[in-house]
Design an enzyme around this catalytic site. Structure first.
Site, PDB file in Angstrom:
ATOM      1  N   LYS A  13       1.202  -0.827   0.037  1.00  0.00           N
ATOM      2  CA  LYS A  13       0.266  -0.207   0.092  1.00  0.00           C
ATOM      3  C   LYS A  13       0.784   1.355   0.306  1.00  0.00           C
ATOM      4  O   LYS A  13       0.282   1.850  -0.710  1.00  0.00           O
ATOM      5  CB  LYS A  13      -1.013   0.171   1.475  1.00  0.00           C
ATOM      6  CG  LYS A  13      -1.268  -1.500   1.612  1.00  0.00           C
ATOM      7  CD  LYS A  13      -3.034  -0.955   2.499  1.00  0.00           C
ATOM      8  CE  LYS A  13      -2.038  -1.150   4.176  1.00  0.00           C
ATOM      9  NZ  LYS A  13      -1.318  -2.030   4.377  1.00  0.00           N
ATOM     10  N   ARG A  88      -9.615   1.377   8.828  1.00  0.00           N
ATOM     11  CA  ARG A  88      -9.534  -0.548   9.113  1.00  0.00           C
ATOM     12  C   ARG A  88     -10.531  -1.526   9.642  1.00  0.00           C
ATOM     13  O   ARG A  88      -9.767  -2.334  10.485  1.00  0.00           O
ATOM     14  CB  ARG A  88      -7.979  -0.351  10.083  1.00  0.00           C
ATOM     15  CG  ARG A  88      -7.175  -0.802   9.349  1.00  0.00           C
ATOM     16  CD  ARG A  88      -5.854  -0.785  10.026  1.00  0.00           C
ATOM     17  NE  ARG A  88      -4.529  -0.992  10.394  1.00  0.00           N
ATOM     18  CZ  ARG A  88      -3.330  -0.825   9.128  1.00  0.00           C
ATOM     19  NH1 ARG A  88      -2.974   0.525   9.042  1.00  0.00           N
ATOM     20  NH2 ARG A  88      -2.305  -1.111   9.153  1.00  0.00           N
ATOM     21  N   ARG A 122      11.714  -6.433   4.929  1.00  0.00           N
ATOM     22  CA  ARG A 122      12.065  -4.857   4.441  1.00  0.00           C
ATOM     23  C   ARG A 122      12.499  -3.801   5.440  1.00  0.00           C
ATOM     24  O   ARG A 122      13.059  -4.072   5.977  1.00  0.00           O
ATOM     25  CB  ARG A 122       9.800  -4.139   5.191  1.00  0.00           C
ATOM     26  CG  ARG A 122      10.331  -2.494   4.934  1.00  0.00           C
ATOM     27  CD  ARG A 122       9.039  -2.286   4.940  1.00  0.00           C
ATOM     28  NE  ARG A 122       7.500  -3.120   5.927  1.00  0.00           N
ATOM     29  CZ  ARG A 122       6.349  -2.655   6.404  1.00  0.00           C
ATOM     30  NH1 ARG A 122       5.379  -1.610   5.314  1.00  0.00           N
ATOM     31  NH2 ARG A 122       6.173  -3.160   7.093  1.00  0.00           N
ATOM     32  N   ARG A 153      11.931  -1.898  11.175  1.00  0.00           N
ATOM     33  CA  ARG A 153      10.174  -1.903  11.379  1.00  0.00           C
ATOM     34  C   ARG A 153      10.624  -2.286  13.516  1.00  0.00           C
ATOM     35  O   ARG A 153       9.983  -3.615  13.151  1.00  0.00           O
ATOM     36  CB  ARG A 153       9.366  -1.245  10.697  1.00  0.00           C
ATOM     37  CG  ARG A 153       8.800   0.507  10.771  1.00  0.00           C
ATOM     38  CD  ARG A 153       7.770   0.078  10.064  1.00  0.00           C
ATOM     39  NE  ARG A 153       5.799  -0.460   9.987  1.00  0.00           N
ATOM     40  CZ  ARG A 153       4.859  -0.624   9.491  1.00  0.00           C
ATOM     41  NH1 ARG A 153       5.166  -0.082   8.031  1.00  0.00           N
ATOM     42  NH2 ARG A 153       4.073  -0.403   9.631  1.00  0.00           N
ATOM     43  N   ARG A 164       0.323  -9.405  13.027  1.00  0.00           N
ATOM     44  CA  ARG A 164      -0.708  -8.405  12.190  1.00  0.00           C
ATOM     45  C   ARG A 164      -1.595  -9.036  11.816  1.00  0.00           C
ATOM     46  O   ARG A 164      -2.581  -8.444  10.623  1.00  0.00           O
ATOM     47  CB  ARG A 164       0.044  -7.509  11.585  1.00  0.00           C
ATOM     48  CG  ARG A 164       0.943  -6.232  12.898  1.00  0.00           C
ATOM     49  CD  ARG A 164       2.223  -5.680  12.312  1.00  0.00           C
ATOM     50  NE  ARG A 164       2.501  -4.628  11.370  1.00  0.00           N
ATOM     51  CZ  ARG A 164       3.129  -5.030  10.069  1.00  0.00           C
ATOM     52  NH1 ARG A 164       4.270  -5.049  10.035  1.00  0.00           N
ATOM     53  NH2 ARG A 164       3.022  -3.895   9.335  1.00  0.00           N
TER      54      ARG A 164
END
Ligand code: AP5
Length: 207
Positions: A13, A88, A122, A153, A164
């Protein structure tokens, strides 16, 4: 044009929102980025959000609805925007109905095994916010845009990623049928290359 990007963590996204916003000349409104900045600065919102974000849980709806109401009232949103990470939950989507008229909802569809690989690889820049994947860095550890040392992160740790994904399937996936019923949903295969997905999204926005 007022656009929502919906999809699981790691679906791309943020990667796509940056490019589509550049192409369309509209702002990207990432609630994840807003919350991470608030946490870093230790604001009241940041203090409320910290434990939820770091555990991979959703921050309470009232906090997010307040953030979005304030952000969408700013002048740079007058000609459209991309909401990246909001709504969300169904209550957030219902609250948004009273704040804005959404033209298109882009769903990025990616299976869980691909998401785990994307998130574990990532790397993000704490300076300018650029996002990379280790597979494209060739061992480089600094941001190509601003030279800062790249970091992982906190919520990309393996156990938090699995949480998540669970949270996404339980609380966010119901938004797909919410927007399908409204006729605004456009489903995009998010497993191909970044530039192919970009083209598919641009086509969906023009259809
Ligand atoms: P947020 O920051 O929004 O995280 P997220 O939705 O989990 O999304 P991500 O940023 O992890 O992934 P992305 O889809 O943007 O993927 P990306 O482009 O980076 O939210 C963080 C937290 O804040 C939440 O957990 C929650 O606590 C809180 N929060 C935020 N909004 C909230 C709300 N509305 N309500 C309540 N709480 C809220 O790509 C991922 C990786 O894949 C990168 O390495 C990238 O380089 C790579 N990649 C991207 N596209 C491709 C491709 N096509 N092929 C190969 N690799 C690719």
């Amino acid at each position: 044009m007022n656009i929502i990007f919906v999809g699981p963590p790691g679906a791309g996204k943020g990667t796509q929102a940056v490019e589509i916003c550049k192409a369309k000349g509209i702002p990207q409104i990432s609630t994840g980025d807003i919350l991470r900045k608030a946490i870093k600065e230790g604001t009241e919102t940041g203090l409320k959000a910290k434990a939820f974000v770091e555990a991979g849980q959703l921050v309470p709806d009232d906090v997010l609805i307040g953030i979005i109401k304030d952000r969408l009232a700013q002048s740079d949103c007058a000609d459209g925007y991309i909401l990246d990470g909001f709504p969300r939950t169904v209550p957030q989507a219902e609250a948004l109905e009273g704040i804005a008229k959404i033209d298109v909802v882009i769903e990025l569809d990616v299976p869980d095994d691909v998401l785990v690989d994307r998130l574990s690889g990532r790397r993000v820049c704490p300076g300018c916010g650029a996002t990379y994947h280790v597979s494209m860095l060739g061992g480089e550890t600094k941001c190509a845009a601003c030279g800062a040392e790249l970091i992982v992160r906190k919520d990309d740790m393996p156990e938090t990623v699995l949480n998540r994904l669970k949270v996404y399937h339980a609380q966010t996936a119901p938004l797909v049928s919410f927007y399908e019923k409204k006729g605004t949903l456009r489903k995009i295969d998010g497993t191909s290359g970044v530039s192919e997905i970009f083209k598919a999204i641009m086509n969906a926005l023009e259809a």
